[in-house]
Design an enzyme around this catalytic site. Structure first.
Site, PDB file in Angstrom:
ATOM      1  N   GLU A  36      76.415  19.136  29.569  1.00 25.69           N
ATOM      2  CA  GLU A  36      75.643  19.105  28.326  1.00 25.69           C
ATOM      3  C   GLU A  36      76.545  19.046  27.094  1.00 25.69           C
ATOM      4  OE1 GLU A  36      74.195  23.252  26.674  1.00 25.69           O
ATOM      5  OE2 GLU A  36      73.460  22.991  28.710  1.00 25.69           O
ATOM      6  N   GLU A  44      74.822  29.348  34.124  1.00 21.84           N
ATOM      7  CA  GLU A  44      75.679  28.384  33.441  1.00 21.84           C
ATOM      8  C   GLU A  44      77.024  29.050  33.169  1.00 21.84           C
ATOM      9  OE1 GLU A  44      75.341  25.435  29.570  1.00 21.84           O
ATOM     10  OE2 GLU A  44      74.698  27.502  29.425  1.00 21.84           O
ATOM     11  N   ASP A  55      67.759  31.554  28.407  1.00 20.94           N
ATOM     12  CA  ASP A  55      68.877  30.925  27.692  1.00 20.94           C
ATOM     13  C   ASP A  55      69.287  31.709  26.449  1.00 20.94           C
ATOM     14  OD1 ASP A  55      70.791  29.032  27.162  1.00 20.94           O
ATOM     15  OD2 ASP A  55      69.409  27.356  26.982  1.00 20.94           O
TER      16      ASP A  55
END
Length: 378
Positions: free
Chosen positions: A185, A179, A130
């Protein structure tokens, strides 16, 4: 060309539970709750095993809650005491459920071989890396080095904070998804994003050369007027059926469920998520207009799955079932309830049929959706 000759043996797309988004929703509020505790993870693994969900993703916190502390680099092979990573990996594997672990990219870059060797050795199936958040030469090089290093160790990858897909999953199919999209989110903040308009725009602009991890499946939904952006107990805009349809419309080799198991297990519409596959043999776009609505049919084995979504405009859509191979199918239909414009959580479930060449009309509520499972009546 394909660079992993044995990919079909160990690269296994699937659905994943994930606790970062919903956190303790549905759990006893007076009970101890730790999103990364061994017992909690094992309970989620049990739920996954019982409900045709192939993975569980352990998100940020398992090796330290101060992951963004300045000038701190954590040991990515040293879980916090409350998270026995080796034990949960062994337990999950015994239940035929795989574990993905979240890691921060720059910490991984400094200890890539050590960390990946450890994950492979204890039975972790993949990583969620991430916060790369850029696509300059240095970062693209990091992606390529990581992909190859994971392939050597039979580890799959979910890129978050990622740049747009570039087709590399054709060469390295261990890259299951990424993503790089304004997904569910973002509803955890006050911006009110994402919206149904956005949700019916990205099917036309993404998934052309690679999948996306939108993290669909919110069951706490809201009208535009009633929406509250909040970190705890988050909600999404649009109807519950809008979220269900995402599992057909949005393509991802790792389809990450954002919702809490405690809420999912109470809802009959969860049956659609239980049954839905994540890879497809063929895809047909039946109808749509960018930013307005989308209707997609996807086939897996002999079954067809249809997903439809609309923006904030209520509308009727026609589906022509002329694409079906067999003459008659059973149809499990999940559609917006009659009052879903004001009560967007309402889902009407109908067991019906569909004949080849038949044309049916369906109503989509404001921010609504439709999902259908078609099985040949042989």
């Amino acid at each position: 060309p394909l660079a992993i000759p044995d990919a079909s043996i160990w690269v296994k797309p699937g659905k994943s539970l994930w606790s970062w988004w919903a956190e303790d929703r549905g759990y006893e509020q007076n009970a101890p709750f730790n999103i990364i505790s061994t017992d909690f993870i094992k309970s989620c693994v049990d739920f996954a095993a019982a409900n045709n969900i192939q993975y569980y993703t352990i998100d940020a916190g398992w090796y330290g809650w101060d992951v963004f502390a300045e000038n701190v680099i954590h040991d990515l092979t040293n879980p916090l005491p409350e998270c026995d990573l080796r034990l949960v990996a062994e337990y999950a594997n015994s239940r035929n459920v795989g574990i993905f672990v979240w890691v921060l990219w720059y910490e991984l870059d400094k200890q890539m071989d050590k960390a990946l060797d450890y994950y492979s050795q204890i039975g972790i199936k993949g990583i969620k890396v991430d916060f790369m958040d850029r696509d300059d030469q240095q970062m693209v090089d990091f992606y390529n080095r990581l992909i190859k290093a994971c392939a050597e160790r039979k580890l799959m990858i979910n890129f978050h904070g990622a740049y747009k897909p570039d087709g590399i999953n054709r060469t390295y199919p261990n890259v299951l998804t990424r993503e790089g999209v304004l997904g569910n989110e973002y509803s955890r903040n006050e911006s009110g994003l994402s919206t149904p308009i956005h949700d019916v725009t990205i099917p036309y602009t993404r998934m052309v050369i690679g999948p996306m991890d939108f993290t669909p499946g919110s069951m706490l939904v809201s009208t535009n007027e009633a929406f509250i952006g909040r970190w705890k107990n988050p909600m999404t805009k649009g109807t519950r059926t809008h979220q269900l349809a995402m599992f057909v419309v949005y393509e991802s080799g790792l389809q990450t469920l954002c919702e809490s198991p405690k809420l999912l297990e109470k809802l009959p519409e969860f049956e659609l998520i239980r049954q839905i596959p994540v890879t497809w043999d063929s895809t047909i776009v039946l109808d749509g207009e960018i930013g307005e609505y989308i209707v997609i049919a996807r086939k897996k084995d002999n079954n067809w799955y249809i997903g439809a979504m609309t923006n904030w405009n209520e509308r009727e859509i026609e589906i022509n079932f002329g694409f079906l191979e067999y003459s008659k199918y059973s149809a499990g239909i999940y559609q917006d309830a009659a009052d879903a414009n004001t009560k967007p959580e309402g889902v009407k479930i109908i067991n019906s049929s569909a004949n080849k060449g038949e044309i049916k009309t369906f109503r989509l509520a404001k921010g609504g959706g439709l999902a259908i499972i078609l099985r040949p009546s042989l």
